[in-house]
Scaffold this motif. Sequence first.
Motif: not given
Length: 260
Positions: A116-132
């Motif tokens: 029942x979790x709704x899909x969230x659209x947000x532009x200020x959350x990014x997946x980190x794939x760099x040096x963290x």
Amino acid sequence: MSKMTIEISDHLITPQGIAAILEFYRTIAIDELQFPGLNVFATGVNSSSLNVVIDTRKDEAVSAETVNVIDSFFRKHKVPWDWCITATAIDEDIDIKKLGFNLLYQAPAMYLDLSNVLEIHTVNIKEANDDLHEWIGPVQEGFPSADKGEGYRKLNVALQRIDEKKLRHFTAYYNNEVAASATLFLSDAAVMLHNLATKHKFKNRGIGTLLTLHMMSEAKKAGYQHCFLDASEEGFNLYTRLGFKIYAMTNAYKLIMRYL
């Protein structure tokens, strides 16, 4: 943390939660041992919560000799460690205290059905794939450690470089400044949320809630239904508001007496 009540009693959910915990530590570990009902994981990071014995015993006893072998294992890796008794383990802690351990804390293990979790659209959350380096900032504040989280950051960077797909790191931004971060762990049958932390200056703005919802939405899109986490005292109310229920309690112990 005050006395908690088990809210879910399900013979399928509890084993899934334990399996996800074991898989998480196995993914990040550099070395491990196994005994009946005991899984021992060393990550090499200078944090006792990242070097653990996961105790899932039912009727198996543990001897002082076994404790000594485990203690020697962690001393070989030069790391502090905790003994964590999980949902399926013995009910009483008398046994472990007799072996020289003191209770550190008790943490609720929580579960949520993602259906029942709704899909969230947000532009200020990014997946980190760099040096963290940005991702680790909130973790440093939320989970203080002697090395300011540097060992844990390097461990996760190393796992990314070998293309480890089970760990996904997310960073939330407020006005282009790092505000919160967390990790989504994808096990075979379920997901776990780890290390959700918000920088002190950004607390009480709902950023942690949005980040949690975002990760749950990502998990749902990836085809998962079951979501687990171990709640800190600070995060417990947030998870409760989002619908998580306690399915077990985890007791963490520290060895105070060594057997020479």
